[in-house]
Write an enzyme that holds these catalytic residues in place. Structure first.
Site, short mmCIF file in Angstrom:
data_model
loop_
_atom_site.label_atom_id
_atom_site.label_comp_id
_atom_site.label_asym_id
_atom_site.label_seq_id
_atom_site.Cartn_x
_atom_site.Cartn_y
_atom_site.Cartn_z
N GLY A 27 0.83 -1.37 0.13
CA GLY A 27 -0.09 -0.18 -0.11
C GLY A 27 0.69 1.27 0.10
O GLY A 27 0.42 2.28 0.61
N ASN A 29 1.30 3.33 -2.48
CA ASN A 29 0.83 4.52 -3.23
C ASN A 29 0.09 5.47 -2.65
O ASN A 29 -0.09 6.55 -3.37
CB ASN A 29 0.17 3.72 -4.38
CG ASN A 29 -1.13 2.91 -3.78
OD1 ASN A 29 -1.18 1.83 -3.23
ND2 ASN A 29 -2.35 3.46 -4.18
N GLY A 31 -1.81 7.46 1.40
CA GLY A 31 -1.78 7.65 2.76
C GLY A 31 -0.47 7.47 3.49
O GLY A 31 0.53 7.92 3.01
N ILE A 32 -0.49 6.51 4.54
CA ILE A 32 0.45 6.48 5.46
C ILE A 32 1.77 5.52 4.66
O ILE A 32 2.84 6.21 4.61
CB ILE A 32 0.11 5.60 6.89
CG1 ILE A 32 -0.62 6.82 7.73
CG2 ILE A 32 1.50 5.14 7.38
CD1 ILE A 32 -1.31 6.08 8.90
N GLY A 33 1.28 4.52 3.75
CA GLY A 33 2.10 3.97 3.10
C GLY A 33 3.04 4.76 2.35
O GLY A 33 4.30 4.54 1.98
N SER A 156 -3.43 -0.17 14.27
CA SER A 156 -4.10 0.94 14.18
C SER A 156 -4.61 1.20 16.07
O SER A 156 -4.98 0.26 16.59
CB SER A 156 -5.32 0.82 13.52
OG SER A 156 -6.16 1.61 13.84
N TYR A 181 -13.34 -3.42 11.06
CA TYR A 181 -12.13 -2.70 10.78
C TYR A 181 -11.03 -2.99 11.91
O TYR A 181 -10.00 -3.14 11.88
CB TYR A 181 -12.19 -1.31 10.23
CG TYR A 181 -10.87 -0.70 9.91
CD1 TYR A 181 -10.19 -0.84 9.02
CD2 TYR A 181 -10.39 0.20 11.15
CE1 TYR A 181 -8.93 -0.34 8.70
CE2 TYR A 181 -9.22 0.95 10.84
CZ TYR A 181 -8.53 0.68 9.82
OH TYR A 181 -7.20 1.29 9.68
#
Length: 312
Positions: A27, A29, A31-33, A156, A181
């Site tokens: 991931g 690409n 957000g946090i990633g 999280s 989630y």
């Protein structure tokens, strides 16, 4: 009497060099990633961005290169919801070793109805946890080939208030998206802790570290067009929240430290310093429920059964 020099104090503004190392960020690409990949690329390492959408991954690599001249980046297609594809993804890395993987990619749904992966797993549990569970199995030969590789699992803060229902891991009987989630992220964190126990028991040189980003909001995140665009209005309206939480660029820092800092050890939990919500990364006590080895072991066995042994 001579002594081994200690590593310098951690300074995020002067990250240690990692020119000969290879890191995979799932991931990477957005957000946090994205910010994990951007910050790691500044160390000289080769950073591989795993993404379901290669066009978005290429846009992210272009955004990073605009800020980090000479950044060594690659993109590979990675779909954690498709377990049968993960072996092919690992083959496409075309590397002899991997120095770290940051398990960051994830799906978050806000509203019903309940959705499933192609393998029949609840989408968030199947992607966030089971996908990384199986991916780790495929990556382990590459990680073991590195001198001291790390598996860094991005949990999280939402998982702190959740508890797993081991009889309903797929949320079939009572589906609530936000709770599902939080439980999927808690399952990831249990996996990271249990993985380190098993690595230590086997004498492996690979270490597993669990991190979380605290409270990380888009509205407090600096712009990285076209990956992330922030309007002036959004920035101003979010200003009061900065007293309690932070942007995703800051939420990436515990993972970056877990990859690079030689003082970080397997089995540890790292998160933001201020109430676990914002600030510089620090080691924090493993949450009481996360330290329950019996739950972690049962989840591991259930995950192996659900993935037909592909996570062994």
């Amino acid at each position: 009497m001579s002594s081994t020099p200690s590593a310098p104090p951690w300074n995020r503004r002067r990250l240690p060099r990692a020119d000969d190392r290879i890191f995979l960020v799932t991931g990477g690409n957005a957000g946090i990633g994205y910010f994990v990949a951007e910050q790691l690329s500044a160390t000289g390492a080769t950073v591989v961005l795993g993404s379901r959408n290669l066009a978005k991954a290429e846009a992210a690599t272009a955004a990073i290169r605009a800020r980090v001249p000479g950044a060594r980046l690659r993109a590979v297609r990675l779909d954690l919801a498709d377990l049968s594809s993960l072996g092919t993804t690992v083959e496409s890395l075309e590397v002899e070793r991997l120095d770290a993987v940051v398990h960051n990619a994830g799906v978050a749904l806000d509203d019903p109805p309940r959705r499933e992966t192609g393998d029949g797993h609840e989408l968030m549990f199947g992607t966030n946890h089971l996908g990384h569970f199986v991916l780790t199995r495929w990556l382990m030969p590459l990680l073991s080939a590195a001198p001291a590789a790390r598996v860094v699992t991005m949990g999280s803060f939402a998982a702190k208030s959740e508890r797993l229902d081991l009889d309903d891991l797929q949320s079939r009987t009572d589906y609530r998206p936000q709770r599902a989630y939080g439980r999927s992220k808690l399952a990831q964190m249990y996996f990271g802790v249990e993985l380190d126990r098993r690595l230590r028991a086997s004498g492996s040189t690979v270490a597993s570290v669990v991190v979380h980003p605290g409270g990380a909001l888009d509205s407090l995140t600096p712009a990285r067009p076209p990956v992330h665009v922030r309007t002036t209005g959004a920035r101003l309206s979010a200003a009061p929240a900065a007293l309690l939480v932070q942007g995703k660029h800051a939420g990436a820092r515990p993972a970056v430290r877990a990859v690079l800092d030689p003082a970080v050890r397997g089995g540890e939990l790292w998160g933001p310093r201020v109430f676990g919500l914002r600030g510089e990364p620090r080691r924090e006590p493993v949450w009481n429920h996360l330290a329950d080895a019996s739950v972690a072991a049962r989840l591991w066995e259930a995950s192996r059964d659900l993935t037909d042994g592909r996570g062994r």
